[in-house]
Structure formats: C-alpha cells, structure tokens
Design an enzyme around this catalytic site. Structure first.
Site, PDB file in Angstrom:
ATOM      1  N   LYS A 100       0.871  -1.178   0.000  1.00 57.57           N
ATOM      2  CA  LYS A 100       0.000   0.000   0.000  1.00 57.57           C
ATOM      3  C   LYS A 100       0.901   1.219   0.000  1.00 57.57           C
ATOM      4  CE  LYS A 100      -1.193   2.458   2.892  1.00 57.57           C
ATOM      5  NZ  LYS A 100      -0.752   3.837   3.301  1.00 57.57           N
ATOM      6  N   THR A 141      10.073   1.436   2.578  1.00 53.63           N
ATOM      7  CA  THR A 141       9.054   2.185   1.842  1.00 53.63           C
ATOM      8  C   THR A 141       7.778   2.193   2.628  1.00 53.63           C
ATOM      9  OG1 THR A 141       7.766   2.374  -0.150  1.00 53.63           O
ATOM     10  CG2 THR A 141       8.205   0.165   0.611  1.00 53.63           C
TER      11      THR A 141
END
Lengths: 414, 414
Positions: free
Chosen positions: A185, A196
C-alpha cells in the site's frame, strides 16, 4: 474520504493471485477510522517461518516500527497484524501499549509468543490507536483465515490508495518450484529511505533468516528506494518478507551469500516482485496521471546517479511540467544542477521519450518538438539524462504533481 | 501569461522609495518574450562604485552567472543590465556571445569597460536570448535613466511575480548617513543555495569591495538562504550589492572585518533590506496564500536547525496541510523525522501559533485545537519545533502549496 477517490488512471488490475503454502490470511472491519470497509488484516504463518525486514530511517518512527525492529533478530514469524486509518505514530506510552496488547491477543490465537507477531499501522499520525477495537475483531478474523485471502488483505491495508496492489513470481530454488507473492500500500508520503510504505511479501521457500534479510536489503535498493511521490519519507515505512518453508526445498546454510549461484533464480523473482510492488505504489501516487521513469547514466558513481534521478523525480517544477504535458527540459537541467552531485553543463545531455533534446550545453540543432509533445500526452513518460562523466547509472520512478495531490492533502487528514 | 496572474493575497505595497546617490536606472520594453510590459532594466553607477555578489551553486548556471562570476574579482561596477522572460541558461556558445555583446553595447553607453557591466537574466531556460533586441533598446533606455527609476526597475525584472518588491533602510556609517535600497524578483524555482532569485541592492556608502562582499555573504545566510517556495534551486540565482560611495563617508580599509564595530549600524540595516526582500519573495511564492515562519530551537547546531527548518518548509505534505488550514502537526513530526538530522521523538516538541501541541513523544494532555484552528485561518502561520537536544537555532520562511502553484507551473513554460 480516502476510499471515495477516483481510481488512478495509471492503475493496473491485480495479477492472478496464488496460494502461498504456509500462509493463511484475511481482513475484517474493525471500525478504527473508516466506515463500511475493511481496515484490519491478519496473516498467520506455519511454524518455522523465517522473516526479514527493512524499516524507515525516520528519526520519529511509529510504535509498530519499533516493535518489529525489536523482535526481528529472532528471525522467526508466526503472524502479522496490519491496521489502516491510524499509524500509531507519536503516540508515546499509549502507542507502545497498543502494540503489546495487539501482539499478545494475536499470540494467544496463533499459539505463539508475542515476539513472533509482526505489527504494522498506516494512517493518521498522532492519534491514539485504541487496541480494543483490534483485539475485539481478531478472534473472528482468525477463525476466517484462508489461503485465498490475499486480495482481501491487499484491500484491507489501503488508505488513500485507489486500487489494491499485488505481485507474484515463481522461481526454482535448489531444484524445487517456489512461489513469491506480495502486497503493498502507499500513495502519498512516499520517498522511501531503506524501506518504503507498507509491503508484505511471502514465499513458500525454505530460507534461513540471514539469507532472507540479505536478499531483501539488496532488493529494495533498486526498487522501493528508487521511487518517490512527494519526497516525504513516512514514519511507518516497512517491507517484510516471510519464508514459510512449505515448498520443502533443500536447505541452504544461514551463511549463504545473497549473490550465491543457488539463489540466482529466486533472487531475480524476488526482485521482480519488489519492482512490481514499488511501481504499483507510484501508479497510485496521490493525484498521479503520469508515471515517470528517470534513467541516469554517465554519473561518477551509481550513488551519484541515484541522487540525480531522485532530484529530478522530486522536483515540483519537473512534476508540474509533466502534469501539464510540457516537455520542459530546462527544468530537468535545473534539477540536475541543484542536487549537489558532480555535473557539468557542457557534457550533459537530456532526452525525453527517446528523443535527445539537449547536449553539449545547448539545445540540439534542429530539435523538432513534435514527437516529444506526442510522448508527453501518454501515461508513461521516459526521461533520460547522461552526465557524460563516468559509468554510474540509476533508474528511478516518480509521478506528476497535479491538482489531485492538492485536493487529497489539503483537505484530508491522512 | 505571467503578468496576468492575480496579485498574491500576501502582497505588501512598495515602501516609499528613495534616490540612492550615484545610481540612475530605468526600464524599457525590449519585446524579448512579453508584450505590452517592460522587460529590460538598466542601472548606471558613478565611477568608483564597488560591488559584491553571491550566485547560485547550481552545476548548470546560466551564462550571465558565469559572466558576473568572472568579472567580480575586480570589485568595480559601472552598470547592470537585467532582462526578464529568457534566462539565457543552457544556451551554449550563443549564450556567451549574448553576454559579451550586451556588455559591450552597455560599456559604450556608460563609458566603461565591458568588465564593469553586470548582467542578469530570468525566465525560460534553454532558448537563445537574441542580444539584438536588447542592444537595440539600450541607447534610448540609457538616455532616459533617472535617479527615481527604482519602481520601474522593480517592475521590469518580474516574471511570474505578481507584485514588485523593494526594501529600504538608512544607517550611520562612520558618522555619515547612508542609504541602502534594493529590489528583488522571485516567485517559483526558489530554494536558494548561497544566493537566491535575482536581487539587486545599492547603497551610497563608500565601502571597499572586500568589506562589501563579507557583509553580503554573511547577510544572505539568515535571509535568502532561509527561504523556499518549492525546493527547486534556480540556475540564475544572484544577489548583487553595489556601493557608490556618493555619501562620502570616511573611508574604511579593505581589510575591515564584517563584524567590525564601525559597521554595526550598516550591517543591521543591510540585514534588514535582505530580510525584507527575501520575505517579499516568499510572499509572492507561486500560488501562495499563507506565509509560513518556521522556528527551530534545541538542535545540535545552527546548521542542523537550518536543515530541519528547511525540511519542514519543503515538505509537500506540510505545505498542502497549511493550504487546507489543517493543523496537521503529525506531518511536521514526519518532516523532522525524515531529514536525517539528529532528532529524538521523545524530546521533540511542536507548536503552532504559539500553542504547544505535542511533546515528550505524544500529544499534550487535554490539547484544545480551537485556538490553533483559528490561527490556521490567518495569512501568517507560525510553526515552532524544539528538538530538545542542544542550543542550535534557525528560522526559515516558506509558503503553502496550492492549486495556484499547479496552475502556474503546469501550464506556463516559465
């Protein structure tokens, strides 16, 4: 609300999802922040599952990041709990207690220690995350876990995402077929630094945790660490990789190097999954209408090339020009010039859509903008810069900066 | 077109402009890019005028930046030529020839050498700047020069600026009254690094060039180098400071230090002019509706505090939250966490509009958002962060990120 946003024009359909032997998962509505959608995901792994992780380098990490970092050295995982809508960041003691209570409740259900339960949260920063809503929803969710729950999980971790993201690859490992499948996501606050936004990858391969960690750390360098939506690094970035061992391939020693011959096929397949997931995050960049691929060559080093590529990908002026379908190569020159890396105006060349526009310190004689203008109207924009100094190369991905980004972030406290 | 943009809601009226003895200036329509407005500015200085300058650190500087850097060591100036609409950047040999031809034509009119003619250009990057248009317009412009031409000059250097910018101060120097007056332009591509967008300051003080340079270099550190509109550093940044000596104050030795007692009043007045001009640039930030003042204390050093302040001021998520009048302090925490400077979540505190919202790693108990919400509705937003680690402090200024920025930069090749 986040889930009412129009789907990104860069969206891709989910790939055909498989079952990863040794993993059962699912999603439920815990009512943490959103109404009428799933916001809690649980995954359970068979005993013996190894785990690797990379996390945000933010100096203000969320409580779940601290939790996972603390338990990662054991290299073992039995469960993963993810909630969307509240990031459990900057929540002090209450945040730590939420992690502990959630892990304990999950451990009871999975028959493991709390230290085998991985936690991730995404959403608003600075609000207390009430663990009661999660612990109340967990038993029924645990009952309903299924090997086919991947799409439900991909949807359950979304915040401002407009489409679910997954990637899948197969590989041969010591002669055995193994599967690698992951979900991610991320849409805004995306500029990973050694990690990330949230991404979770599982494989049925049997791999010692140190090998898994080496593969993951190497893999994010050219994938998740080469994407940016808005230069803002999240407090909650996390990529976890679980290996259940259910494929029962021949064992590898814990001291196997990530670049070992035996791992070649697996390494490439993992790289493919990480690459796909990272790209999907950019394709869902908040307000994005164009996917920018930035290739830098001729830098003094790969690191230097990466910094130049990210400077271009982060430049608001480059990103707005791309949004406006303007082949404004002067702004690319500006971004190269500002980033502090070795560069020489007179050896620099700039191409867009495969057409060399500028080199030797000036515009190419007789430059015809027509094919470049046509390229700018597409959804995928290729920018290439050669610095003419050395052999360093890098590739990065970004998206354009549009009114949609302002709409999402000027009105929604995400 | 740039000059049709609505005036920034943060605009301030011009101050009452004075005549700086020893300076005559004016503006003309050279038709370089814009129609129906002035775009060429000429200033002439009396013989004996000294000069100091700071320039962009971009690795891809414009031809006028190279020109000025080359001639600055003489420390003498007799004329300044500025054009708006074309930055003469990445124009190779043609760009250098334009500089030479413009300086030679001006030198003939002013009766000096080309090496006493300073040049600056602002506007589109990568298009040839035809010097014929400028050299054709210069004689009539030179005829019309006037000591009262400051407002005309301030308007003539504008590009996407929506209002003209000027600042003025007086000071005592060795018992003599001297005047310091300057103009600036800048609206986008603003993230100065040792310089800024174009700013030109003149004083009638008599000051040796090395003293002038020391004062200017020191002055930009806490003014122009502490502002950002969009994190994009221009290829054309330049601040020039001219001292005509017409006030006939007692001479200072060229080895006078910038912090000398004799310079106290002048130094503070110069600082005031640089501060005002830098603020005016932010007040005209492309699309800006809010002026953000970011104060950082408790950092391990002033440099570290500056980097934290600029990370907050450059964060698209902080800037869009301010645009949306959302007191989203979680995004401030994110920006502190991402910037790589020493920070500790548990000693960090965040205030908005003078109200402490978060400290000790969590939200302040009983935090009442009401006064903060009221503050966010104003035009001037105060953000204060204390890192709780040391004595380093810094202050920076930024503006919000709005639809206006996208409109201007997604549709206008500036």
């Amino acid at each position: 609300m986040a889930h009412a946003l129009p789907v990104s024009p860069l969206a891709l359909p989910l790939p055909e999802l498989k079952e990863v032997r040794g993993v059962r998962l699912g999603a439920a509505e815990a009512g943490i922040r959103y109404k009428g959608r799933t916001d809690l995901v649980l995954a359970e792994f068979v005993p013996g599952t190894t785990v690797a992780g990379v996390f945000t380098r933010s100096k203000c990490p969320g409580a779940p990041v601290d939790w996972c970092r603390d338990i990662l050295p054991t290299g073992e995982a039995r469960a993963l709990v993810v909630n969307a809508g509240n990031a459990n960041v900057f929540t002090g003691r209450a945040g730590r207690e939420t992690c502990k209570a959630t892990a304990e409740a999950t451990a009871l259900l999975a028959g493991c220690t709390p230290q085998a339960v991985y936690l991730a949260s995404t959403g608003v920063i600075g609000e207390i995350l009430p663990h009661e809503r999660m612990t109340a929803a967990l038993p029924a969710l645990h009952e309903a876990l299924s090997a086919t729950g991947w799409e439900a999980a991909a949807r359950g971790i979304m915040t401002t995402d407009t489409f679910p993201k997954a990637a899948v690859r197969t590989a041969k490992l010591n002669g055995t077929d193994v599967l690698i499948q992951g979900i991610a996501k991320g849409s805004g606050m995306v500029a990973p630094d050694m990690a990330t936004m949230l991404a979770f990858v599982a494989t049925d391969a049997a791999l010692p945790a140190p090998v898994l960690q080496a593969l993951l750390s190497q893999g994010v360098k050219t994938t998740f660490n080469c994407i940016t939506v808005d230069s803002d690094t999240s407090t909650s970035d996390m990529v976890l990789l679980f290996a259940t061992g259910a494929a029962a391939n021949d064992e590898l020693s814990a001291s196997t190097q990530a670049n070992a011959e035996a791992l070649t096929d697996f390494r490439e397949a993992l790289q493919g999954v990480l690459h796909d997931l990272a790209q999907l995050v950019i394709r869902d960049g908040e307000g994005a209408t164009k996917l920018m691929t930035i290739s830098v060559t001729g830098a003094v080093s790969d690191d230097s090339a990466w910094r130049v590529a990210m400077a271009i990908g982060n430049s608001p002026l480059v990103k707005t020009a791309v949004a406006g379908e303007d082949a404004n190569w002067g702004r690319i020159v500006m971004a190269v010039g500002k980033c502090g890396e070795p560069a020489d105006r007179d050896t620099l060349s700039v191409s867009i859509g495969g057409v060399c526009i500028a080199r030797d310190g000036t515009v190419v004689p007789g430059y015809d903008e027509t094919p470049v203008v046509a390229h700018m109207k597409g959804h995928e924009i290729d920018i290439a810069v050669d610095l003419g100094l050395g052999n360093g190369t890098a590739r990065a991905w970004s998206c354009d900066l549009t009114h949609g980004y302002i709409d999402i972030n000027g009105s929604y406290r995400s």
